[in-house]
Design a protein around this motif. Structure first.
Motif, mmCIF file in Angstrom:
data_model
loop_
_atom_site.group_PDB
_atom_site.id
_atom_site.type_symbol
_atom_site.label_atom_id
_atom_site.label_comp_id
_atom_site.label_asym_id
_atom_site.label_seq_id
_atom_site.Cartn_x
_atom_site.Cartn_y
_atom_site.Cartn_z
ATOM 1 N N GLU A 118 31.188 16.686 49.278
ATOM 2 C CA GLU A 118 32.589 17.580 49.517
ATOM 3 C C GLU A 118 32.703 17.801 48.557
ATOM 4 O O GLU A 118 32.933 17.905 47.144
ATOM 5 C CB GLU A 118 33.174 16.110 49.386
ATOM 6 C CG GLU A 118 33.227 14.981 51.196
ATOM 7 C CD GLU A 118 33.722 16.419 52.037
ATOM 8 O OE1 GLU A 118 35.071 16.682 52.147
ATOM 9 O OE2 GLU A 118 33.413 15.834 53.054
ATOM 10 N N GLU A 166 35.462 18.669 45.680
ATOM 11 C CA GLU A 166 36.575 18.573 44.761
ATOM 12 C C GLU A 166 37.801 19.514 44.180
ATOM 13 O O GLU A 166 37.278 19.991 42.643
ATOM 14 C CB GLU A 166 36.532 17.070 43.795
ATOM 15 C CG GLU A 166 36.052 16.088 44.390
ATOM 16 C CD GLU A 166 35.826 14.425 43.154
ATOM 17 O OE1 GLU A 166 35.549 15.380 41.697
ATOM 18 O OE2 GLU A 166 35.338 13.766 43.904
ATOM 19 N N SER A 203 35.095 21.209 41.781
ATOM 20 C CA SER A 203 33.594 21.016 41.109
ATOM 21 C C SER A 203 32.812 21.957 42.142
ATOM 22 O O SER A 203 31.572 21.771 42.613
ATOM 23 C CB SER A 203 33.162 19.636 42.425
ATOM 24 O OG SER A 203 34.060 19.991 44.036
ATOM 25 N N PHE A 252 46.277 19.664 44.972
ATOM 26 C CA PHE A 252 45.326 19.448 45.265
ATOM 27 C C PHE A 252 44.597 19.685 47.284
ATOM 28 O O PHE A 252 45.052 19.841 47.040
ATOM 29 C CB PHE A 252 44.233 17.524 45.835
ATOM 30 C CG PHE A 252 45.760 16.378 46.033
ATOM 31 C CD1 PHE A 252 45.225 16.371 47.372
ATOM 32 C CD2 PHE A 252 47.205 16.952 45.534
ATOM 33 C CE1 PHE A 252 46.149 16.314 48.521
ATOM 34 C CE2 PHE A 252 47.780 16.162 46.698
ATOM 35 C CZ PHE A 252 47.323 15.666 47.504
#
Length: 230
Positions: A86, A88, A119, A218
């Motif tokens: 995943e 980020e 990330s 985000f």
């Protein structure tokens, strides 16, 4: 009389023999048809067996893929999808330093960065130098902006996706001869390299500094272009 009886016997014998031969031929013909059907059935069965072998091979390969995705070589259960961990992406910045005399179309710089995570290790994320967020991956994003006007000012600001205006933010501080505040939240489907920025809509305007104005965003969910196993 004897000769006549003999002839009759021969005729009967020949008729019986012919009938027996015909019956044998009929049986042979029937057996040939049955053999032909059996051969056809055998071919069909062979084809089905080959198909089952192919499906079995494919099933074993898929099972191996799933096993590799779920377990390490040591037999331990993986906690994350190997190769597709995943991503980020998140940022949070404020206006700490005063920016007087902003012009129409000028990007508002949120210069004090509190959080800036990407990330994916790409060139994306938020830049405090340009005031622009660049999407590092395709996905669904959430953004929030809060602005406080300078004292006794009316003003308009806009949120842009690339060079497309999305929303308008309005302040009316001069109506009450005080400060005014406005905020917005946006949910956007972005492609990699799409940009988001807050821009001034008028001339010679400013915003209240000292961390009163905020800009954040985000990654809610990444969009994958291919099929992921695991």
């Amino acid at each position: 009389m004897v000769a006549s009886g003999t002839i009759c016997f021969v005729v009967v014998l020949l008729f019986t023999q012919t009938e027996a031969e015909n019956e044998i031929l009929n049986r042979i013909t029937t057996l040939e048809k049955e053999c032909s059907k059996l051969n056809s059935n055998v071919r069909d069965l062979q084809s089905e067996v080959e198909g089952m072998k192919a499906e079995s091979k494919w099933g074993k390969e898929q099972l191996q893929h799933l096993t590799d995705a779920m377990f390490t070589k040591e037999g331990n259960l993986r906690t994350r999808r190997q190769g597709y961990e995943e991503i980020e992406v998140a940022f949070f910045a404020t206006i700490r330093t005063s920016q007087p005399h902003l012009g129409q179309g000028q990007i508002v710089i949120f210069d004090h960065v509190v959080t800036n995570i990407d990330s994916s290790n790409s060139v994306g994320g938020y830049s405090p130098n340009t005031g622009t967020f660049t999407a590092p991956v395709d996905g669904l994003y959430v953004f929030s902006a809060t602005l406080v006007s300078a004292y006794d000012q009316s003003n308009h600001a806009t949120v842009f996706k690339n060079n497309q205006r999305l929303t308008v933010m309005y302040f009316h501080g001069n109506a009450v001869h005080d400060y005014d505040k406005t905020s917005q939240t946006l949910v956007l489907d972005l492609k990699q390299a799409d940009t988001i920025s807050v821009r001034e809509s008028e001339n010679d305007k400013s915003y209240y500094p000292d961390d009163h104005c905020l800009f954040s965003g985000f990654l809610l969910r990444q969009h994958y272009s291919g099929v992921i196993v695991g």
